[in-house]
Write an enzyme that holds these catalytic residues in place. Sequence first.
Site, PDB file in Angstrom:
ATOM      1  N   ARG A  20     -43.213 -51.530 -80.904  1.00 60.93           N
ATOM      2  CA  ARG A  20     -42.639 -50.676 -79.844  1.00 60.93           C
ATOM      3  C   ARG A  20     -43.723 -50.171 -78.881  1.00 60.93           C
ATOM      4  O   ARG A  20     -43.449 -49.914 -77.708  1.00 60.93           O
ATOM      5  CB  ARG A  20     -41.873 -49.508 -80.483  1.00 60.93           C
ATOM      6  CG  ARG A  20     -41.017 -48.699 -79.489  1.00 60.93           C
ATOM      7  CD  ARG A  20     -40.039 -47.830 -80.244  1.00 60.93           C
ATOM      8  NE  ARG A  20     -39.191 -47.021 -79.385  1.00 60.93           N
ATOM      9  CZ  ARG A  20     -39.327 -45.709 -79.211  1.00 60.93           C
ATOM     10  NH1 ARG A  20     -40.279 -45.046 -79.843  1.00 60.93           N
ATOM     11  NH2 ARG A  20     -38.507 -45.040 -78.414  1.00 60.93           N
ATOM     12  N   ILE A  76     -37.300 -45.388 -72.638  1.00 61.60           N
ATOM     13  CA  ILE A  76     -37.070 -46.377 -73.702  1.00 61.60           C
ATOM     14  C   ILE A  76     -36.165 -45.664 -74.706  1.00 61.60           C
ATOM     15  O   ILE A  76     -36.353 -44.479 -74.987  1.00 61.60           O
ATOM     16  CB  ILE A  76     -38.397 -46.828 -74.353  1.00 61.60           C
ATOM     17  CG1 ILE A  76     -38.208 -47.941 -75.387  1.00 61.60           C
ATOM     18  CG2 ILE A  76     -39.136 -45.663 -75.000  1.00 61.60           C
ATOM     19  CD1 ILE A  76     -39.543 -48.523 -75.915  1.00 61.60           C
ATOM     20  N   SER A  77     -35.151 -46.355 -75.208  1.00 64.78           N
ATOM     21  CA  SER A  77     -34.191 -45.704 -76.102  1.00 64.78           C
ATOM     22  C   SER A  77     -34.842 -45.306 -77.425  1.00 64.78           C
ATOM     23  O   SER A  77     -35.831 -45.900 -77.860  1.00 64.78           O
ATOM     24  CB  SER A  77     -33.024 -46.641 -76.388  1.00 64.78           C
ATOM     25  OG  SER A  77     -32.438 -47.065 -75.187  1.00 64.78           O
ATOM     26  N   GLN A  78     -34.213 -44.333 -78.062  1.00 64.28           N
ATOM     27  CA  GLN A  78     -34.628 -43.888 -79.400  1.00 64.28           C
ATOM     28  C   GLN A  78     -34.411 -45.043 -80.398  1.00 64.28           C
ATOM     29  O   GLN A  78     -33.357 -45.697 -80.337  1.00 64.28           O
ATOM     30  CB  GLN A  78     -33.734 -42.697 -79.757  1.00 64.28           C
ATOM     31  CG  GLN A  78     -33.972 -42.084 -81.084  1.00 64.28           C
ATOM     32  CD  GLN A  78     -32.844 -41.107 -81.443  1.00 64.28           C
ATOM     33  OE1 GLN A  78     -31.881 -40.932 -80.699  1.00 64.28           O
ATOM     34  NE2 GLN A  78     -32.975 -40.489 -82.592  1.00 64.28           N
TER      35      GLN A  78
END
Length: 214
Positions: A35, A61-63
Amino acid sequence: MLYENSIQKANLIMSLRSMGISSKDVLNAIETIPRELFLPSNFHSYAYKNNPLPIGFEQTISQPYIVALMTEALNLKGNEIILEIGTGSGYQTSVLSLLSRRVYSIERIKPLLVNALLCFKKLKLTNIVSKHDDGFLGWPKLAPFDHLIITCAIKKIDDRLLNQVRYNGICIAPVATSLNQQRLKKIIVKDKRENDIWEDLGEVSFVPLVSDYD
Ligand code: SAH
């Protein structure tokens, strides 16, 4: 640093499990995709915290939990063709690319897409096809898709989008129910829109979909 990352990664995977993510394939994909690659360097040390993070241009950026939840909801077997609206950093796209045949992804902010493409190249992910465009109306030329995933909050899911998903395919999307409330919806797409099956997957917080068509 590498060692520290792997401990943080293991902790993240354990917390995803405790939050209800049970698919081994999804957890493996989250563990495989680095990530930090998708983040600006000042956020690298937060890469394995279960939080959304800024990626510039007022986008996030998504969780990891939400990426895992949305991916798990698609119940992928490995041979699917997926359309994603909102490439962003490309993190969700990369997770999907490990679990499906091909991912088509649309992003309206060019520098984000350029950066995402660099990440796909570094990770040697060769089953992602992207375009710089407003994705509000999907990618009708390439339809039907097995599944549709929207990673920005939409006010209403236009029938023209759902019409691009094959029978029994799945659409996952955050739908804005009021100014500051969004619910994640899973729609099992049937022959006619009135036969579609809607499920609620809980409250979420996404950046809004921005479109000239909206
Ligand atoms: N899943 C992504 C998060 C994306 S954030 C990740 O893991 O990084 C949502 C993205 O949707 C943003 O990059 C935003 O620019 C994009 N977006 C918003 N409206 C859009 C539209 N109409 N068409 C395509 N992309 C859009």
